[in-house]
Design a protein around this motif. Structure first.
Motif, PDB file in Angstrom:
ATOM      1  N   LEU A   1       0.744  -1.227   0.130  1.00 53.64           N
ATOM      2  CA  LEU A   1       0.211   0.538   0.463  1.00 53.64           C
ATOM      3  C   LEU A   1       0.418   1.256   0.210  1.00 53.64           C
ATOM      4  O   LEU A   1       0.837   1.900  -1.071  1.00 53.64           O
ATOM      5  CB  LEU A   1      -1.244   0.262   1.111  1.00 53.64           C
ATOM      6  CG  LEU A   1      -1.622  -0.948   1.108  1.00 53.64           C
ATOM      7  CD1 LEU A   1      -2.620  -1.299   2.254  1.00 53.64           C
ATOM      8  CD2 LEU A   1      -3.207  -1.535  -0.186  1.00 53.64           C
TER       9      LEU A   1
ATOM     10  N   MET B   1      -1.283   4.073  -1.499  1.00 58.59           N
ATOM     11  CA  MET B   1      -2.938   4.230  -0.726  1.00 58.59           C
ATOM     12  C   MET B   1      -2.567   4.752   1.399  1.00 58.59           C
ATOM     13  O   MET B   1      -1.265   4.398   1.417  1.00 58.59           O
ATOM     14  CB  MET B   1      -2.934   3.383  -1.106  1.00 58.59           C
ATOM     15  CG  MET B   1      -3.447   2.514  -2.811  1.00 58.59           C
ATOM     16  SD  MET B   1      -3.968   1.111  -2.879  1.00 58.59           S
ATOM     17  CE  MET B   1      -5.213   1.141  -2.643  1.00 58.59           C
TER      18      MET B   1
ATOM     19  N   GLU C   1      -8.879   3.192   7.129  1.00 58.26           N
ATOM     20  CA  GLU C   1      -8.918   2.555   6.040  1.00 58.26           C
ATOM     21  C   GLU C   1      -8.716   0.831   6.163  1.00 58.26           C
ATOM     22  O   GLU C   1      -9.780   0.435   5.423  1.00 58.26           O
ATOM     23  CB  GLU C   1      -7.907   2.882   4.752  1.00 58.26           C
ATOM     24  CG  GLU C   1      -7.899   4.328   4.446  1.00 58.26           C
ATOM     25  CD  GLU C   1      -9.126   4.716   3.733  1.00 58.26           C
ATOM     26  OE1 GLU C   1      -9.555   3.564   3.204  1.00 58.26           O
ATOM     27  OE2 GLU C   1      -9.900   5.330   3.949  1.00 58.26           O
TER      28      GLU C   1
ATOM     29  N   ARG D   1     -11.254  -1.808   4.328  1.00 58.80           N
ATOM     30  CA  ARG D   1     -11.257  -2.364   3.699  1.00 58.80           C
ATOM     31  C   ARG D   1     -11.591  -3.617   3.802  1.00 58.80           C
ATOM     32  O   ARG D   1     -11.946  -4.802   3.175  1.00 58.80           O
ATOM     33  CB  ARG D   1      -9.669  -2.666   2.956  1.00 58.80           C
ATOM     34  CG  ARG D   1      -9.333  -3.651   2.399  1.00 58.80           C
ATOM     35  CD  ARG D   1      -9.932  -3.310   0.858  1.00 58.80           C
ATOM     36  NE  ARG D   1      -9.570  -4.475  -0.142  1.00 58.80           N
ATOM     37  CZ  ARG D   1     -10.609  -4.948  -1.543  1.00 58.80           C
ATOM     38  NH1 ARG D   1     -11.686  -4.530  -1.392  1.00 58.80           N
ATOM     39  NH2 ARG D   1      -9.902  -5.816  -1.805  1.00 58.80           N
TER      40      ARG D   1
ATOM     41  N   ILE E   1      -2.222  -4.923  -6.494  1.00 65.17           N
ATOM     42  CA  ILE E   1      -1.401  -3.983  -6.801  1.00 65.17           C
ATOM     43  C   ILE E   1      -0.286  -4.675  -7.749  1.00 65.17           C
ATOM     44  O   ILE E   1       0.146  -5.424  -7.728  1.00 65.17           O
ATOM     45  CB  ILE E   1      -1.122  -3.358  -5.363  1.00 65.17           C
ATOM     46  CG1 ILE E   1      -2.213  -3.091  -4.463  1.00 65.17           C
ATOM     47  CG2 ILE E   1      -0.138  -2.730  -5.127  1.00 65.17           C
ATOM     48  CD1 ILE E   1      -2.062  -2.556  -3.038  1.00 65.17           C
TER      49      ILE E   1
END
Length: 146
Positions: A28, A33, A39, A43, A115
């Motif tokens: 991340l 991110m 966060e 998620r 990712i």
């Protein structure tokens, strides 16, 4: 090795936050991110009704979240995370291969997003997934079963 899946419950949240920190933080950060607790929780709670805790002999070691779209006959792997100390033991591969076999029996396709910098992409390629699209920081990968 006795690997099992059980439905995730609210009491698993702290384990899942810790798991996300251990498995996703560096990936991340690499793409800019957010890595805040808020966060992580957002998620984790996304599609939480599909979340399953991966257990090894009764001990939580991971998360597997997949959703089936009946209209499209399509499985989407939302998340798979295995504790780093248990990575390399083919646990993630076995879980994904079980889903692929289930998809094969019904002629369903399987997809996921990863990712671009996440080394898990190599696992997905090895299991037969192909990159079908890219958007920003992620690759969309799919496996057409026969």
């Amino acid at each position: 090795m006795d690997i099992s899946l059980r439905r995730a419950v609210d009491e698993d949240l702290e384990f899942l936050i810790s798991l996300r920190e251990k498995t996703m933080r560096q990936h991340l950060l690499a793409v800019g991110m957010p890595i805040s607790r808020e966060e992580y929780v957002k998620r984790i709670l996304f599609e939480f009704d599909h979340a399953q805790i991966v257990e090894l002999e009764g001990t939580p070691i991971g998360l597997f979240k997949a959703k089936f779209d009946e209209a499209l006959n399509y499985w989407y792997i939302i998340q798979i995370q295995i504790e780093p100390s248990y990575q390399g033991l083919q646990i993630g591969s076995r879980i994904i291969q079980d889903l692929i076999e289930q998809a094969r029996r019904t002629g369903a396709s399987v997809g996921l997003s990863v990712i671009k910098t996440n080394p898990a992409k190599h696992l997905y390629l090895r299991l037969g997934f192909n990159v079908v699209d890219a958007s920003g920081i992620e690759h969309l990968m799919e496996l057409q079963v026969e």
